[in-house]
Design a protein around this motif. Sequence first.
Motif, PDB file in Angstrom:
ATOM      1  N   THR A  69       5.707  -7.140   7.623  1.00  0.00           N
ATOM      2  CA  THR A  69       5.556  -7.678   6.268  1.00  0.00           C
ATOM      3  C   THR A  69       4.096  -7.640   5.821  1.00  0.00           C
ATOM      4  O   THR A  69       3.815  -7.436   4.633  1.00  0.00           O
ATOM      5  CB  THR A  69       6.081  -9.114   6.217  1.00  0.00           C
ATOM      6  N   SER A 100       3.184  -5.553   2.514  1.00  0.00           N
ATOM      7  CA  SER A 100       2.531  -6.134   1.342  1.00  0.00           C
ATOM      8  C   SER A 100       1.208  -5.441   1.041  1.00  0.00           C
ATOM      9  O   SER A 100       0.838  -5.276  -0.125  1.00  0.00           O
ATOM     10  CB  SER A 100       2.300  -7.630   1.566  1.00  0.00           C
ATOM     11  N   ARG A 155       2.098  -2.079  -0.641  1.00  0.00           N
ATOM     12  CA  ARG A 155       2.649  -2.231  -1.985  1.00  0.00           C
ATOM     13  C   ARG A 155       1.644  -2.818  -2.978  1.00  0.00           C
ATOM     14  O   ARG A 155       1.986  -3.051  -4.135  1.00  0.00           O
ATOM     15  CB  ARG A 155       3.894  -3.122  -1.929  1.00  0.00           C
ATOM     16  N   ASP A 156       0.438  -3.073  -2.520  1.00  0.00           N
ATOM     17  CA  ASP A 156      -0.610  -3.605  -3.397  1.00  0.00           C
ATOM     18  C   ASP A 156      -1.816  -2.666  -3.363  1.00  0.00           C
ATOM     19  O   ASP A 156      -2.865  -2.998  -2.807  1.00  0.00           O
ATOM     20  CB  ASP A 156      -1.008  -5.014  -2.945  1.00  0.00           C
TER      21      ASP A 156
END
Length: 343
Positions: free
Chosen positions: A165, A169, A172-173
């Motif tokens: 995770t 994250s 995805r950023d």
Amino acid sequence: MEGSHPTTTTIPSDPTIPTESSASIPDKTPYPPPNPTLLQKLRFILLKHLASAAHSTDRNLVRLSKLLSTPSGTDALLCTISYTLTLLRTLLSRLLERKLAKIATDIAEKADGILLPGETLIATLPTPASTKLIAQAVGSSKALADIIGDYRIFVRLWGMVGMYTWARSTYRDPLPVDASRKDKVLRSLTWAAIASCVGFQVLENGAYLSSKGVLTTASWTGDVGKAREDRWWLWSSRFWAAYVGVELVRLGVMRYYTSPPPTQMEEFGGDGEKEDKIRKEETLRKEQLGNWLWWKDLASNVAYAPMTFHWSMEQGLLSDWGVGACGIVAGGALLADAWRTTV
């Protein structure tokens, strides 16, 4: 009716002589309350301290419950306890060795003039109560520290899920095209930290499962399996050392790129005095929190650094005393921050 009239109408010349009417007025002078006795004072102080202790205990138990409700808080507490026990065991072991050496020296001195050359003295002596208590404390602290250490490794078996995770994250950023140099450097360090943590976790999981007899293939059994397990323990610690190094570099980058404090015009650029004060207080709180987190990370990673080198080497680097001392600092920094969040 005659008895109701005064016996004389003459006013006394001496004012100190009370008349019949003045003598009948009761004395209304207030008396001071009696001073409390020593026993009453002690009882009041005791009740006050008991009430304060009960309130403090209740508050701390609620905060402890919040601390133990999070995996990070539980790990920080167990880490600090484990290394405290390690340091305590080391100190008690040294004390026990000195006591036993003193007993042996006393026996040797007394037997020196009695034994002939070549004779051997075999004696059974009662163990002093203090020595027995120290020996029991050493064994108990080692056993409890081993249990805590085993539990902390076990609950990290599914740490790969959290790392997934974390990587997800981060992926995805993406950074904007016009990202600053600081953001680009920190993003690179983040990916390096993720890679080192993944390597550490995979190797530690394999070594731990092998030590528990879970992995039973030919490559994990016998002398070959034991040698492989030892290598995986060493390399997991080396990946951990790499992560600590990345964290120290990250802290250095953050300190290097720290923004200067705002000028007075920027600080009081609001629409009114109240808004300026609120903005100033909020900015100050954020700065204090950021500074606290920076020092917390620095203390924990500086303390972890020699420990990672110690476990990355076959012969080790630190004594048990050094491991315990460094672990207390590292765990204590994390525990202090976790305890802060329970308010």
